[in-house]
Scaffold this motif. Structure first.
Motif, PDB file in Angstrom:
ATOM      1  N   ASN A   1      10.961 -16.547 -59.066  1.00  0.00           N
ATOM      2  CA  ASN A   1       9.561 -16.893 -59.270  1.00  0.00           C
ATOM      3  C   ASN A   1       9.479 -18.127 -60.167  1.00  0.00           C
ATOM      4  OD1 ASN A   1       6.688 -16.286 -59.109  1.00  0.00           O
ATOM      5  ND2 ASN A   1       6.849 -15.789 -61.282  1.00  0.00           N
ATOM      6  N   LEU A   2       8.594 -19.045 -59.822  1.00  0.00           N
ATOM      7  CA  LEU A   2       8.353 -20.253 -60.613  1.00  0.00           C
ATOM      8  C   LEU A   2       6.847 -20.351 -60.833  1.00  0.00           C
ATOM      9  CD1 LEU A   2       9.705 -22.880 -61.718  1.00  0.00           C
ATOM     10  CD2 LEU A   2       9.156 -23.911 -59.530  1.00  0.00           C
ATOM     11  N   ALA A   3       6.420 -20.338 -62.097  1.00  0.00           N
ATOM     12  CA  ALA A   3       4.987 -20.390 -62.418  1.00  0.00           C
ATOM     13  C   ALA A   3       4.733 -21.415 -63.514  1.00  0.00           C
ATOM     14  CB  ALA A   3       4.488 -19.015 -62.864  1.00  0.00           C
ATOM     15  N   TYR A   4       3.599 -22.083 -63.425  1.00  0.00           N
ATOM     16  CA  TYR A   4       3.173 -23.053 -64.432  1.00  0.00           C
ATOM     17  C   TYR A   4       1.998 -22.442 -65.184  1.00  0.00           C
ATOM     18  CZ  TYR A   4       2.641 -27.678 -66.472  1.00  0.00           C
ATOM     19  OH  TYR A   4       2.614 -28.738 -67.351  1.00  0.00           O
ATOM     20  N   TRP A   5       2.081 -22.373 -66.498  1.00  0.00           N
ATOM     21  CA  TRP A   5       1.009 -21.796 -67.318  1.00  0.00           C
ATOM     22  C   TRP A   5       0.186 -22.923 -67.937  1.00  0.00           C
ATOM     23  CZ3 TRP A   5       2.284 -17.041 -70.760  1.00  0.00           C
ATOM     24  CH2 TRP A   5       3.072 -16.131 -70.066  1.00  0.00           C
ATOM     25  N   TRP A   6      -1.136 -22.885 -67.714  1.00  0.00           N
ATOM     26  CA  TRP A   6      -2.076 -23.710 -68.464  1.00  0.00           C
ATOM     27  C   TRP A   6      -2.853 -22.746 -69.343  1.00  0.00           C
ATOM     28  CZ3 TRP A   6      -2.518 -25.794 -63.148  1.00  0.00           C
ATOM     29  CH2 TRP A   6      -1.995 -27.062 -63.045  1.00  0.00           C
ATOM     30  N   SER A   7      -2.516 -22.716 -70.619  1.00  0.00           N
ATOM     31  CA  SER A   7      -3.189 -21.832 -71.576  1.00  0.00           C
ATOM     32  C   SER A   7      -4.165 -22.682 -72.379  1.00  0.00           C
ATOM     33  CB  SER A   7      -2.152 -21.169 -72.488  1.00  0.00           C
ATOM     34  OG  SER A   7      -2.763 -20.225 -73.329  1.00  0.00           O
ATOM     35  N   MET A   8      -5.477 -22.510 -72.098  1.00  0.00           N
ATOM     36  CA  MET A   8      -6.515 -23.356 -72.687  1.00  0.00           C
ATOM     37  C   MET A   8      -7.114 -22.700 -73.921  1.00  0.00           C
ATOM     38  SD  MET A   8      -8.263 -24.464 -69.170  1.00  0.00           S
ATOM     39  CE  MET A   8      -7.165 -24.476 -67.777  1.00  0.00           C
ATOM     40  N   GLN A   9      -6.868 -23.320 -75.062  1.00  0.00           N
ATOM     41  CA  GLN A   9      -7.348 -22.804 -76.337  1.00  0.00           C
ATOM     42  C   GLN A   9      -8.529 -23.654 -76.796  1.00  0.00           C
ATOM     43  OE1 GLN A   9      -5.109 -23.268 -80.207  1.00  0.00           O
ATOM     44  NE2 GLN A   9      -4.677 -21.144 -79.680  1.00  0.00           N
TER      45      GLN A   9
ATOM     46  N   THR B   1      -3.956 -11.398 -65.818  1.00  0.00           N
ATOM     47  CA  THR B   1      -4.628 -12.231 -64.831  1.00  0.00           C
ATOM     48  C   THR B   1      -4.984 -11.463 -63.569  1.00  0.00           C
ATOM     49  OG1 THR B   1      -2.538 -12.970 -63.847  1.00  0.00           O
ATOM     50  CG2 THR B   1      -3.459 -14.339 -65.593  1.00  0.00           C
ATOM     51  N   ALA B   2      -6.069 -11.880 -62.946  1.00  0.00           N
ATOM     52  CA  ALA B   2      -6.362 -11.505 -61.568  1.00  0.00           C
ATOM     53  C   ALA B   2      -5.599 -12.510 -60.726  1.00  0.00           C
ATOM     54  CB  ALA B   2      -7.856 -11.584 -61.292  1.00  0.00           C
ATOM     55  N   LYS B   3      -4.981 -12.038 -59.628  1.00  0.00           N
ATOM     56  CA  LYS B   3      -4.058 -12.887 -58.893  1.00  0.00           C
ATOM     57  C   LYS B   3      -4.311 -12.779 -57.394  1.00  0.00           C
ATOM     58  CE  LYS B   3       0.955 -13.574 -58.747  1.00  0.00           C
ATOM     59  NZ  LYS B   3       2.226 -13.057 -59.276  1.00  0.00           N
ATOM     60  N   ALA B   4      -4.237 -13.912 -56.716  1.00  0.00           N
ATOM     61  CA  ALA B   4      -4.334 -13.948 -55.261  1.00  0.00           C
ATOM     62  C   ALA B   4      -3.150 -14.744 -54.725  1.00  0.00           C
ATOM     63  CB  ALA B   4      -5.641 -14.588 -54.816  1.00  0.00           C
ATOM     64  N   SER B   5      -2.586 -14.280 -53.600  1.00  0.00           N
ATOM     65  CA  SER B   5      -1.423 -14.937 -52.997  1.00  0.00           C
ATOM     66  C   SER B   5      -1.619 -15.131 -51.504  1.00  0.00           C
ATOM     67  CB  SER B   5      -0.158 -14.087 -53.188  1.00  0.00           C
ATOM     68  OG  SER B   5       0.196 -13.961 -54.522  1.00  0.00           O
ATOM     69  N   TYR B   6      -1.074 -16.220 -51.022  1.00  0.00           N
ATOM     70  CA  TYR B   6      -0.933 -16.426 -49.587  1.00  0.00           C
ATOM     71  C   TYR B   6       0.562 -16.394 -49.315  1.00  0.00           C
ATOM     72  CZ  TYR B   6      -1.415 -18.105 -44.870  1.00  0.00           C
ATOM     73  OH  TYR B   6      -1.364 -18.190 -43.511  1.00  0.00           O
ATOM     74  N   VAL B   7       0.986 -15.578 -48.358  1.00  0.00           N
ATOM     75  CA  VAL B   7       2.404 -15.353 -48.119  1.00  0.00           C
ATOM     76  C   VAL B   7       2.832 -16.017 -46.810  1.00  0.00           C
ATOM     77  CG1 VAL B   7       4.214 -13.626 -47.869  1.00  0.00           C
ATOM     78  CG2 VAL B   7       2.244 -13.153 -49.353  1.00  0.00           C
ATOM     79  N   PHE B   8       3.752 -16.979 -46.918  1.00  0.00           N
ATOM     80  CA  PHE B   8       4.387 -17.575 -45.748  1.00  0.00           C
ATOM     81  C   PHE B   8       5.611 -16.721 -45.419  1.00  0.00           C
ATOM     82  CE2 PHE B   8       2.215 -21.019 -47.939  1.00  0.00           C
ATOM     83  CZ  PHE B   8       1.531 -21.633 -46.905  1.00  0.00           C
ATOM     84  N   SER B   9       5.732 -16.255 -44.176  1.00  0.00           N
ATOM     85  CA  SER B   9       6.824 -15.361 -43.797  1.00  0.00           C
ATOM     86  C   SER B   9       7.668 -15.940 -42.683  1.00  0.00           C
ATOM     87  CB  SER B   9       6.271 -14.012 -43.332  1.00  0.00           C
ATOM     88  OG  SER B   9       5.632 -13.350 -44.379  1.00  0.00           O
TER      89      SER B   9
ATOM     90  N   LEU C   1      -4.693 -20.266 -66.603  1.00  0.00           N
ATOM     91  CA  LEU C   1      -4.548 -20.550 -65.171  1.00  0.00           C
ATOM     92  C   LEU C   1      -3.053 -20.575 -64.896  1.00  0.00           C
ATOM     93  CD1 LEU C   1      -7.125 -23.430 -64.649  1.00  0.00           C
ATOM     94  CD2 LEU C   1      -7.422 -21.001 -64.170  1.00  0.00           C
ATOM     95  N   LYS C   2      -2.638 -19.860 -63.850  1.00  0.00           N
ATOM     96  CA  LYS C   2      -1.210 -19.696 -63.603  1.00  0.00           C
ATOM     97  C   LYS C   2      -0.890 -19.831 -62.109  1.00  0.00           C
ATOM     98  CE  LYS C   2       2.378 -16.354 -64.743  1.00  0.00           C
ATOM     99  NZ  LYS C   2       2.628 -15.019 -65.279  1.00  0.00           N
ATOM    100  N   PRO C   3      -0.725 -21.074 -61.609  1.00  0.00           N
ATOM    101  CA  PRO C   3      -0.261 -21.245 -60.230  1.00  0.00           C
ATOM    102  C   PRO C   3       1.233 -20.918 -60.156  1.00  0.00           C
ATOM    103  CG  PRO C   3      -0.552 -23.372 -61.272  1.00  0.00           C
ATOM    104  CD  PRO C   3      -1.017 -22.346 -62.260  1.00  0.00           C
ATOM    105  N   ALA C   4       1.660 -20.337 -59.032  1.00  0.00           N
ATOM    106  CA  ALA C   4       3.061 -19.920 -58.907  1.00  0.00           C
ATOM    107  C   ALA C   4       3.516 -19.973 -57.457  1.00  0.00           C
ATOM    108  CB  ALA C   4       3.229 -18.502 -59.457  1.00  0.00           C
ATOM    109  N   VAL C   5       4.820 -20.032 -57.300  1.00  0.00           N
ATOM    110  CA  VAL C   5       5.452 -19.913 -55.984  1.00  0.00           C
ATOM    111  C   VAL C   5       6.717 -19.073 -56.174  1.00  0.00           C
ATOM    112  CG1 VAL C   5       6.755 -22.080 -56.195  1.00  0.00           C
ATOM    113  CG2 VAL C   5       6.234 -21.163 -53.938  1.00  0.00           C
ATOM    114  N   SER C   6       6.995 -18.232 -55.204  1.00  0.00           N
ATOM    115  CA  SER C   6       8.188 -17.387 -55.249  1.00  0.00           C
ATOM    116  C   SER C   6       8.958 -17.541 -53.949  1.00  0.00           C
ATOM    117  CB  SER C   6       7.805 -15.915 -55.430  1.00  0.00           C
ATOM    118  OG  SER C   6       7.069 -15.721 -56.605  1.00  0.00           O
TER     119      SER C   6
END
Length: 149
Positions: A117-125, A61-69, A98-103
Motif C-alpha cells: 500500500n502507498l498513501a500520501y497524507w495531507w494533514s491540514m492543521q 477516515t471514510a474511504k472509497a476505492s475503485y478496484v482495477f482487476s 486527506l489520504k489518496p492511496a494506491v495498492s
C-alpha cells in the motif's frame, strides 16, 4: 512512514525534523458495485523528533476505492477523508486529513490477498493565529493483508 515536509498556507516548505516512523491501520469496506467499495479506516502512526520526543497520530477516515482487476491481481485506487488526532509532547490537535492511496494486491486464495500500500497524507492543521497553520505532507508505505468474507 516517511515524514516529507510541512507547508504553510503561503506555500513555504519546511522540513519536519522527524525520523522515519511506523504506521498501521485496519479497514472495513463493502462493495457497492463489482469495482467500487466504501468503508472506514482507523490507524495509528508514530515518528520521533531529534530530541526523541514522539509524534503520535490516529487517523480516522471514510474511504472509497475503485478496484482495477486482472485476476489474480487487484489495484485499488482510493481516497480517505476524515480527521487526524495528533499528539506531540503536551500539545494535541484534531486536523483535517486527506489520504489518496494506491495498492497492489495478489489473490493468494479466495479468502486472502496480500500486497503493498502507498498513501500520501495531507494533514491540514488550522491554528490561531492563521500564520501558524500548516499542512503536514507524509508518505505511508506498508504491507497489507486483505481478508475477503
Amino acid at each position: 512512514f516517511v515524514p516529507l515536509f510541512f507547508l504553510d498556507y503561503q506555500f513555504g516548505a519546511a522540513p519536519t525534523n522527524l525520523t522515519v516512523g511506523g504506521v498501521g491501520s485496519l479497514n472495513w469496506m463493502a462493495y457497492v458495485t463489482s469495482a467500487i467499495r466504501v468503508g472506514i479506516e482507523v490507524g495509528g502512526m508514530f515518528a520521533f523528533s531529534p530530541n526523541m520526543n514522539v509524534l503520535l497520530a490516529v487517523p480516522i477516515t471514510a474511504k472509497a476505492s475503485y478496484v482495477f482487476s486482472a485476476y489474480p491481481f487487484e489495484i485499488p485506487v482510493s481516497l480517505g477523508v476524515g480527521m487526524n488526532i495528533v499528539k506531540y509532547i503536551d500539545a494535541s490537535t484534531i486536523d483535517l486529513l486527506l489520504k489518496p492511496a494506491v495498492s497492489g494486491l495478489w489473490a493468494f486464495s479466495a479468502d486472502w490477498s496480500f500486497g503493498v500500500n502507498l498513501a500520501y497524507w495531507w494533514s491540514m492543521q488550522f491554528s490561531n493565529p492563521a500564520a501558524e497553520s500548516r499542512i503536514g505532507n507524509f508518505l505511508e508505505i506498508s504491507l497489507c493483508a486483505l481478508y475477503h468474507y
